[in-house]
Design an enzyme around this catalytic site. Structure first.
Site, PDB file in Angstrom:
ATOM      1  CG  ASP A 136     -19.703   9.802 -53.567  1.00 41.29           C
ATOM      2  OD1 ASP A 136     -19.933   8.699 -54.109  1.00 41.29           O
ATOM      3  OD2 ASP A 136     -18.559  10.234 -53.350  1.00 41.29           O
ATOM      4  CD  GLU A 156     -17.385   2.348 -52.164  1.00 40.76           C
ATOM      5  OE1 GLU A 156     -16.413   2.714 -51.488  1.00 40.76           O
ATOM      6  OE2 GLU A 156     -17.477   2.585 -53.388  1.00 40.76           O
TER       7      GLU A 156
HETATM    8  O1  FUB Z   1     -16.404   9.365 -54.066  1.00 38.57           O
HETATM    9  C1  FUB Z   1     -15.401   8.605 -53.487  1.00 38.57           C
HETATM   10  C2  FUB Z   1     -15.923   7.228 -53.179  1.00 38.57           C
HETATM   11  O2  FUB Z   1     -16.405   6.600 -54.345  1.00 38.57           O
HETATM   12  C3  FUB Z   1     -17.094   7.217 -52.247  1.00 38.57           C
HETATM   13  O3  FUB Z   1     -16.733   7.453 -50.936  1.00 38.57           O
HETATM   14  C4  FUB Z   1     -17.655   5.893 -52.543  1.00 38.57           C
HETATM   15  O4  FUB Z   1     -18.973   5.689 -52.083  1.00 38.57           O
HETATM   16  C5  FUB Z   1     -17.555   5.845 -54.037  1.00 38.57           C
HETATM   17  O5  FUB Z   1     -18.659   6.453 -54.625  1.00 38.57           O
END
Ligand code: FUB
Length: 534
Positions: A31, A208
């Site tokens: 991330d 997301e």
């Molecule tokens: O790292 C946990 C989750 O996985 C993140 O919040 C999302 O963006 C995905 O990368």
């Protein structure tokens, strides 16, 4: 983790000599959230624990790396842990750091009662310490728009500050949420808006990881789409939309790699960079991810081309490393076999070293030439050597530095050795030799004295000549001079040498570049010379 790294090293040794992806080889990172500040790129990342069980995340803290050249990255260690967020259940999901009015704001997504919430922690420095404000900035119960009820809709905050100073916070999973932030950056202003995943703004859909920025008056909303994820983007003339879907930036990763990608985009030093994560380290997968970077060029109309994942990553840096400055050992372009941990002396150290491991640093500008090497090391074993090689881990040997046992792993000493053949801009490989764990490293630097300049000449009424040749100052008395004394000071006033009862020419080795004041005492008089060694 170490065994995995070693296997990986053997498997792709040849590639690794030229690879820059994944950017960090000493642990899993995820991330990415890059921030450009004062000529430095800070790369904030989550950390996938190597102890993560199959099919679930184990993320407990956030780390920061920085670079001035986009190829050598300095590890600054953990800058925020969820255990210091009083209301957090412990998860350190994706986060984003924004800068405003001399403060840095770390927007986190972490589990809380009712579901994942957005938090914010504040620091005066990009490296922290970041202090959480003590309560969620946005709770899951406030995220009721667009009919979303799943507990992880509070993932992935990102902040954009528009030209008029208005800051916006975006986040979401399967729903894009946004709200205005007040100028204090730690409170929201007005109602929370949302767009659901299937809104036309997103083309196929919104999964997301929103990343919002403005470039040449175009607002960009980059985000993860589908699952396994690809990266898409939309543009608008306003940070609140309406958004027009523009296409894909990165395709879904091939089989067996990471389901998520998570984008970040910056411009730095006239170039554009796309940050993401994949499963590039050994043992990698959807829950053990690694951050990568690709350089790209916008199309003339501001659209973004499809960017391919590469092992090469950022091939050309945007600056050189100065080896005459102190270089933290955890500044790494490519590290093979090693890890980083907090150092008992200061900052971080390179540890888990064993025979044949190495660190590469790229584009080291030795200028006219280095003559010496100093390294700060501790060894609770019998020590070993560091081979300083140029071009590759088997390249030209510029010097070998012996590191003896220091008695304890927390007893640090500076070791020195001579250096040859180090001129111009080279990739430097520190190749580690020794049995078991030979030593741990805090920092190193090269030394050189290539020339000197007499800044002022005679003061007082003596007639000594002072000059420099290679790495030595020479003080030459006139004929028939009896014994004399001298002292040498740095410009900061530190006495570095005193000699009494000198007969004839005095040779003074100079190991460090700098400006020196030489006082010569004879027959009740003093003569001063100032020399610059560079
Ligand atoms: O790292 C946990 C989750 O996985 C993140 O919040 C999302 O963006 C995905 O990368």
């Amino acid at each position: 983790m170490r065994a995995l790294l070693c296997t990986f090293t053997l498997q792709i040794c040849i590639i690794a000599c030229f690879a820059q992806n994944p950017v960090v080889q000493t642990c899993y990172t995820a991330d990415p959230a890059p921030l450009v500040h004062d000529g430095v790129v800070y790369m904030y990342v989550g950390h996938d624990s190597s102890a993560a069980p199959n099919n679930s995340y184990l993320m407990r803290y956030y780390k920061c790396y920085s670079s001035k050249d986009m190829v050598n990255w300095t590890d600054h260690g953990i800058v925020l842990q969820t255990k210091s967020i009083s209301w957090s259940g412990g998860e350190a999901n994706a986060a984003h750091v924004a800068f405003r009015d001399n403060k840095f704001y770390y927007y986190t997504s972490t589990n809380a009662s009712g579901g994942i919430a957005i938090g914010v922690a504040v620091a005066n420095s990009p490296l922290g310490p970041f202090i959480d404000i003590g309560k969620p900035l946005v709770t899951a119960s406030q995220m009721s728009g667009c009919n979303a009820t799943h507990s992880w809709r509070g993932l992935d905050p990102t902040v954009f500050i528009d030209d008029d100073g208005q800051a916006y916070l975006y986040w979401g999973n399967n729903v894009l949420y946004w709200v205005k932030l007040n100028e204090d950056m730690i409170s929201t202003n007005g109602t929370i808006s949302c767009l659901d995943a299937k809104n036309a703004a997103f083309g196929p859909d919104f999964e997301e990881a929103p990343w919002v920025y403005k470039r040449n008056s175009i607002c960009y909303l980059v985000y993860a789409s589908g699952f396994p994820e690809s990266i898409g983007y939309s543009t608008s003339s306003s940070p609140t939309g309406p958004w027009t879907y523009k296409g894909k930036i990165m395709n879904t990763q091939p089989n067996g790699v990471s389901n998520t990608i998570h984008p970040g985009v910056i411009d730095f030093a006239g170039n554009s960079y796309f940050f993401y994560h994949n499963a590039g380290l050994p043992g990698g997968g959807s829950y053990k991810r690694s951050v990568c970077i690709e350089q790209f060029v916008y199309n003339a109309d501001g659209t973004i081309p499809l960017i391919r994942e590469t092992a090469g990553g950022v091939v050309n840096g945007v600056g050189n490393l100065n080896p005459y400055d102190t270089i933290q050992a955890e500044t790494i372009c490519w590290g093979s076999g090693v890890e980083t941990k907090p150092c008992s002396e200061d900052g971080l150290m390179v540890t888990s070293i064993s025979d044949g491991d190495y660190i590469k640093v790229k584009n080291v500008d030795f200028g006219l030439g280095a003559s010496g090497f100093e390294v700060r090391a501790a060894s609770g074993s019998s020590g070993g050597t560091i081979e300083l090689r140029l071009g590759s881990q088997n390249g030209t040997l510029a010097g070998t530095c012996t590191i003896g046992g220091t008695g304890e792993w927390t007893r640090w000493q500076t070791f020195q050795c001579g250096i040859n053949n180090c001129t111009g801009i080279k990739d430097l490989f520190l190749v580690f030799k020794g049995t078991a764990e030979p030593y741990r490293l805090n920092w190193y630097r090269f030394t050189t004295v290539t020339d000197a300049r007499l800044i002022n000449t005679r003061q007082g009424n003596l007639n000594f000549k002072v000059g420099i040749l290679k790495e030595k100052f020479f003080v030459t008395p006139s004929a028939n001079t009896n014994s004399y004394s001298l002292s040498v000071y740095t410009l900061a006033g530190q006495q570095v040498l005193i000699r009494n009862g000198i007969e004839g020419i005095s040779e003074i080795p100079v190991k460090r570049r700098g400006v020196y004041l030489i006082n010569i005492y004879y027959d009740g008089h003093t003569q001063q010379k100032v020399l610059s060694a560079y």
